[in-house]
Write a protein that holds these residues in place. Structure first.
Motif, short mmCIF file in Angstrom:
data_model
loop_
_atom_site.label_atom_id
_atom_site.label_comp_id
_atom_site.label_asym_id
_atom_site.label_seq_id
_atom_site.Cartn_x
_atom_site.Cartn_y
_atom_site.Cartn_z
N THR A 81 0.81 -1.22 0.00
CA THR A 81 0.00 0.00 0.00
C THR A 81 0.84 1.27 0.00
O THR A 81 0.30 2.37 -0.10
N VAL A 82 2.15 1.09 0.11
CA VAL A 82 2.97 2.29 0.30
C VAL A 82 2.85 3.27 -0.88
O VAL A 82 2.78 4.47 -0.69
N LEU A 83 2.80 2.71 -2.06
CA LEU A 83 2.68 3.60 -3.23
C LEU A 83 1.32 4.28 -3.29
O LEU A 83 1.22 5.45 -3.62
N GLU A 84 0.32 3.51 -2.95
CA GLU A 84 -1.03 4.07 -3.01
C GLU A 84 -1.19 5.22 -2.03
O GLU A 84 -1.95 6.16 -2.26
N ASN A 85 -0.47 5.10 -0.91
CA ASN A 85 -0.59 6.14 0.10
C ASN A 85 0.24 7.39 -0.21
O ASN A 85 0.14 8.38 0.50
N MET A 86 1.06 7.28 -1.22
CA MET A 86 1.91 8.44 -1.54
C MET A 86 1.23 9.34 -2.57
O MET A 86 0.61 8.86 -3.52
N ALA A 87 1.37 10.65 -2.37
CA ALA A 87 0.86 11.60 -3.36
C ALA A 87 1.78 11.58 -4.57
O ALA A 87 2.95 11.19 -4.47
N VAL A 88 1.23 11.99 -5.72
CA VAL A 88 2.05 11.96 -6.94
C VAL A 88 3.27 12.86 -6.81
O VAL A 88 4.35 12.56 -7.32
N GLU A 89 3.12 13.96 -6.08
CA GLU A 89 4.25 14.86 -5.86
C GLU A 89 5.37 14.15 -5.10
O GLU A 89 6.55 14.34 -5.37
N GLU A 90 4.97 13.31 -4.16
CA GLU A 90 5.98 12.58 -3.38
C GLU A 90 6.71 11.57 -4.26
O GLU A 90 7.91 11.36 -4.12
N ILE A 91 5.96 10.97 -5.14
CA ILE A 91 6.58 9.98 -6.03
C ILE A 91 7.59 10.67 -6.96
O ILE A 91 8.70 10.20 -7.17
#
Lengths: 492, 196
Positions: free
Chosen positions: B124-134
């Motif tokens: 779930t870590v990616l899902e919880n990240m905002a696109v800006e964070e990615i």
């Protein structure tokens, strides 16, 4: 799909969705940048036109000169990986290129090693030139700029053996449509030296993080080397070692054969002439020397100016079209294609950095038919001249004797004559037929790029025979002319 | 590869025709439509948002000047994105920052250690990240990794195209992508650990 791959795809997918909004002023900045160049271009065109007019009114001027002994062709082809290249250099081109630098049958090992030492916008490097294993020269290569169409470099000779430590020379190669390279010679010794070799093995050692990676390259031209320099990864440390078996000699003098005219060279002339008849609207070029600078001899204004364009063909035929302030004229001239009384003598010391110099004695013979809206004129020329070439500069002086005949005068001219008896028109009719003249012409030309040269000439003519004048009539005894021009090589 | 942000413009649509005729209103319309996508692309290559804005402006200036050369054979957005990619790379190169070889080695030293066995990435870590964070995470990649990752994984370039653009070999491109992937997963694993 592995977990890693899936994560990568997810990250990439999310990253692609990233679309932030730009700042509000971005659009205004873009608009400014779109408009600005148009304004600059407009200003430049106006300045250029004003400059052209100013030059046209000046007393220096144009006409002709030689076309094109300094071009050398090299066919050159690097494959897509840029690792291997192939080149074929014909013997004649080699001869033209190296000229005095490398006379024919010596045999020595030349070693060039190049190290890139800095790179930002341009790549700077040095080339060590070793002869039989001993360092004899070092040449700095800076401002090596490579584009899809050209490779150029400024070579700075800083060699220990050089007497001209600060001598800078410009080397330019232009890729043509057929992927061959056109280069301008003469140029730095080291490059010339490398060029003539039939086979050059180039090994490049690329150091990545201390780990040397060696690649064997097969390059047969210094331009491949320049190409490579221009393409080398920025900030990469590249060492190139170039070894070749070459033909070298320290003999500083060598004759090279005459290089024929280009098939077509296009010359744009703008000029000004003084005294009654002379104009310099067209500076006809034949075999390296101006044959005529007349647009229309029947023009009878004291000072005139005009603009002309001419095409010089390889067989010596020159066709020109010009307009001055009173009339339109066309001219065709046939000049002796190979007019040199001797082979040009090229002088250059090997490895000293001295630019190549050519001294050439020249003779000319030519015939010219000139037709304008007012008259027709036919004349024959014979001349003796001297041409001196130093690097990109040429200086020429030519003395001519010619005999001209006014073949035809338009009705309007007679009408003018009738209206104004005793005017210059009388003299033209009376005196321009079958007259002996002598003329002296001096000019210079500087090669800006392999295809473009600027030129300027001054011309002085004097009638040999004193005309029989009607009382009160003025005679056409002497004329001055001059022109400024640009020569554009259309095709080799 | 399909890019879902791109909004294809019809071949020789009115907007493009007018923009080709240098109509400011049409240019503005194209700008508004594509600027976020272009800025997002530039941002992934540039060090900061200010640089990315500069490059974005350059991209639109280039695009509007060369609009005549766009034949309408493909997606206009893809054409623009390609300009954005090459302009961004040029921008970084001009500033002397594109030092792929150096970064390869740096990255070797710092970021590409194999994952410790006890570390794993929470699904779930990616899902919880905002696109800006990615994107911020991608921007933290060593430069060599980042460029290859962006070109190949995000933009969909082949390794051979990426290698040509960056002036590296194809095998280097492949290895850098592998290392970039490992580097990112390491980081995500760290984040997962922190979240636990």
């Amino acid at each position: 799909m592995s977990l890693e791959q899936k994560l990568q795809d997810d990250i990439a997918k999310r990253a692609r969705a990233y679309a932030p909004h730009p700042k509000d002023e971005s659009w205004e900045l873009i608009q400014e940048r779109l408009v600005e160049p148009r304004r600059k271009r407009r200003i430049f065109i106006w300045l250029w036109l004003l400059g052209g007019v100013a030059l046209g009114f000046g007393y220096l001027g144009v006409s002709s000169f030689n076309s094109d002994s300094t071009f050398v062709e090299n066919s050159h082809n690097l494959d897509q990986t840029r690792v291997k290249g192939e080149e074929s250099v014909s013997a004649s081109n080699i001869d033209q290129l190296v000229g005095s630098i490398l006379p024919a049958e010596s045999n020595a090992d030349v070693e060039l090693s190049t190290k890139l030492i800095n790179s930002k916008k341009s790549i700077v490097g040095s080339i060590d030139v070793a002869l039989n294993g001993q360092l004899v020269d070092e040449v700095f290569v800076n401002e090596v700029l490579g584009t899809a169409n050209s490779v150029s470099a400024v070579i700075e000779d800083v060699g220990q053996a050089s007497s001209l430590n600060n001598d800078r020379r410009f080397v330019r190669g232009e890729k043509r449509n057929d992927s061959s390279l056109e280069i301008q010679a003469p140029f730095a010794n080291a490059i010339s030296t490398a060029l003539i070799s039939q086979e050059i093995d180039l090994s490049a050692e690329t150091s990545i993080g201390g780990q040397a990676q060696e690649k064997a390259l097969e390059l047969q031209s210094p331009f491949a080397l320049l190409d490579l320099l221009s393409m080398a990864p920025v900030e990469a440390e590249v060492e190139l070692n170039l070894q070749t078996s070459s033909i070298l000699s320290a003999v500083p003098h060598k004759k090279v054969r005459h290089v024929a005219l280009p098939e077509i060279s296009l010359v744009l002339n703008a000029g000004l002439g003084s005294h009654q008849v002379e104009q310099a609207a067209i500076g006809i070029e034949a075999v390296g020397f101006p044959v005529s600078a007349l647009a229309a001899q029947s023009s009878l204004v004291n000072t005139t100016y005009g603009l002309g364009i001419e095409a010089c063909f390889k067989n010596g035929l020159v066709v020109a079209l010009g307009i001055d302030r009173t009339q339109l004229a066309w001219t065709a001239a046939l000049a002796q294609p190979d007019q040199q009384t001797q082979e040009p003598v090229a002088v250059e010391d090997l490895f000293t950095g001295q630019p190549t110099r050519f001294d050439t004695m020249v003779t000319t013979t030519s015939y010219e038919l000139r037709r304008s809206t007012k008259a027709a004129y036919f004349s024959g020329y014979a001349g003796l001249g001297y041409r001196y070439e130093l690097g990109r500069w040429k200086l020429m002086v030519l003395g001519n004797v010619h005999r001209g005949r006014l073949a035809h005068v338009n009705g309007t001219l007679f009408a003018d004559q009738l209206n104004d008896p005793g005017s210059l028109y009388d003299n033209l009719q009376l005196n321009s037929s079958r007259n002996w003249w002598w003329s002296v012409r001096a000019g210079t030309e500087v090669q800006l790029t392999p295809r473009i040269a600027l030129r300027a000439t001054l011309d002085r003519r004097q009638r040999l025979q004193q005309p029989v004048l009607d009382p009160g009539a003025s005679a056409i005894l002497a004329t001055y002319g001059g022109s400024l021009g640009v020569r554009v090589l259309l095709k080799d | 590869m399909l890019f879902h942000i791109m909004i294809p413009i019809e071949l020789e649509s009115d907007g493009l025709i007018l923009a080709k005729a240098k109509d400011p209103a049409a240019q503005r319309q194209l700008y508004e439509q594509y600027a976020p996508m272009v800025l997002g692309t530039c941002r992934r290559y540039c060090e900061n948002i200010a640089d990315a804005e500069d490059v974005m402006q350059e991209v639109f200036v280039k695009a509007f000047r060369k609009l005549d050369t766009f034949q309408g054979l493909g997606d206009f957005g893809a054409w623009l994105r390609r300009i954005a990619v090459t302009t961004s790379i040029d921008h970084v190169r001009k500033r002397g920052r594109l030092q792929l070889d150096k970064y390869v080695m740096d990255a070797f030293a710092k970021g590409s250690e194999p994952l410790p066995l006890q570390m794993r990435v929470e699904p779930t870590v990616l899902e919880n990240m905002a696109v800006e964070e990615i994107v911020a995470l991608i921007n933290k990649l060593p430069e060599g990794f980042r460029f290859v990752f962006n070109l190949v994984a995000v933009e969909g370039y082949s390794h051979s195209e990426a290698a040509k653009l960056l002036g590296i070999s194809e095998s280097t491109s492949r290895s850098q992508l592998t290392r970039a992937r490992k580097w990112l997963i390491n980081r995500l694993a760290s984040i997962s650990t922190l979240c636990l």
